[in-house]
Design a protein around this motif. Structure first.
Motif, PDB file in Angstrom:
ATOM      1  N   VAL A   7       0.793  -0.989  -0.063  1.00  0.00           N
ATOM      2  CA  VAL A   7      -0.091  -0.109   0.053  1.00  0.00           C
ATOM      3  C   VAL A   7       0.797   1.316  -0.116  1.00  0.00           C
ATOM      4  O   VAL A   7       2.013   1.310   0.612  1.00  0.00           O
ATOM      5  CB  VAL A   7      -1.082  -0.005   1.245  1.00  0.00           C
ATOM      6  CG1 VAL A   7      -0.187   0.096   2.520  1.00  0.00           C
ATOM      7  CG2 VAL A   7      -1.969   1.097   1.103  1.00  0.00           C
ATOM      8  N   ILE A  17      -3.401   0.089  -3.483  1.00  0.00           N
ATOM      9  CA  ILE A  17      -2.932  -1.153  -3.184  1.00  0.00           C
ATOM     10  C   ILE A  17      -2.422  -1.633  -4.419  1.00  0.00           C
ATOM     11  O   ILE A  17      -3.303  -1.260  -5.596  1.00  0.00           O
ATOM     12  CB  ILE A  17      -3.807  -1.912  -2.315  1.00  0.00           C
ATOM     13  CG1 ILE A  17      -3.342  -3.357  -2.092  1.00  0.00           C
ATOM     14  CG2 ILE A  17      -5.078  -2.166  -3.224  1.00  0.00           C
ATOM     15  CD1 ILE A  17      -4.219  -4.067  -1.222  1.00  0.00           C
ATOM     16  N   CYS A  72       1.402  -4.667   2.694  1.00  0.00           N
ATOM     17  CA  CYS A  72      -0.070  -4.676   3.157  1.00  0.00           C
ATOM     18  C   CYS A  72      -0.275  -6.097   4.347  1.00  0.00           C
ATOM     19  O   CYS A  72       0.538  -6.883   4.408  1.00  0.00           O
ATOM     20  CB  CYS A  72      -0.944  -5.262   2.195  1.00  0.00           C
ATOM     21  SG  CYS A  72      -1.287  -3.765   1.057  1.00  0.00           S
TER      22      CYS A  72
END
Length: 128
Positions: A7, A17, A72
């Motif tokens: 991200v 993302i 992420c």
């Protein structure tokens, strides 16, 4: 693949993302970038294609416009990967439906041609 799902936050506050496929001193390359929006009242996360006006899947982001880049969380990465898989499956289904429609049209065209009788001019075997 989760190790490469990142991200990044752009300087305008937009969270993106995507799958990081490359980087250099000036750019970060993401494949299949999606804009992430959090809906606080519902506690949901929504992902939208970064740019809906193109079929391109690879984008370069200028490092000077990026606030941070982070790997992420497992949960979000799994949701992202699942969403990409579902989109790919939907695209395959749509392609098959388009192919079936084209084949139906072709079949109807061939059938209509085989049902029509050629017209012959008396004394001549020419088809008109």
């Amino acid at each position: 693949m989760n190790d490469y799902v990142v991200v990044l936050r752009l300087d305008d506050g937009t969270d993106i993302i995507g799958v990081m496929v490359g980087e250099d001193d000036q750019h970060i390359k993401l494949e299949h970038p999606y804009q992430v929006r959090v809906i606080p009242s519902e506690g949901n996360v929504m992902m939208l294609p970064y740019c809906v006006f193109t079929d391109e899947t690879l984008f370069k982001f200028d490092r000077s416009k990026i606030g941070f880049v982070a790997t992420c969380s497992r949960e979000i990465a799994d949701r992202y990967i699942n969403m990409l898989s579902m989109n790919d499956l939907q695209n395959q289904i749509n392609s098959l439906a388009e192919l079936e429609t084209s084949l139906d049209k072709l079949d109807a065209f061939v059938s209509s041609k085989s049902e029509s009788k050629p017209t012959f001019v008396d004394g001549n075997e020419t088809v008109h």
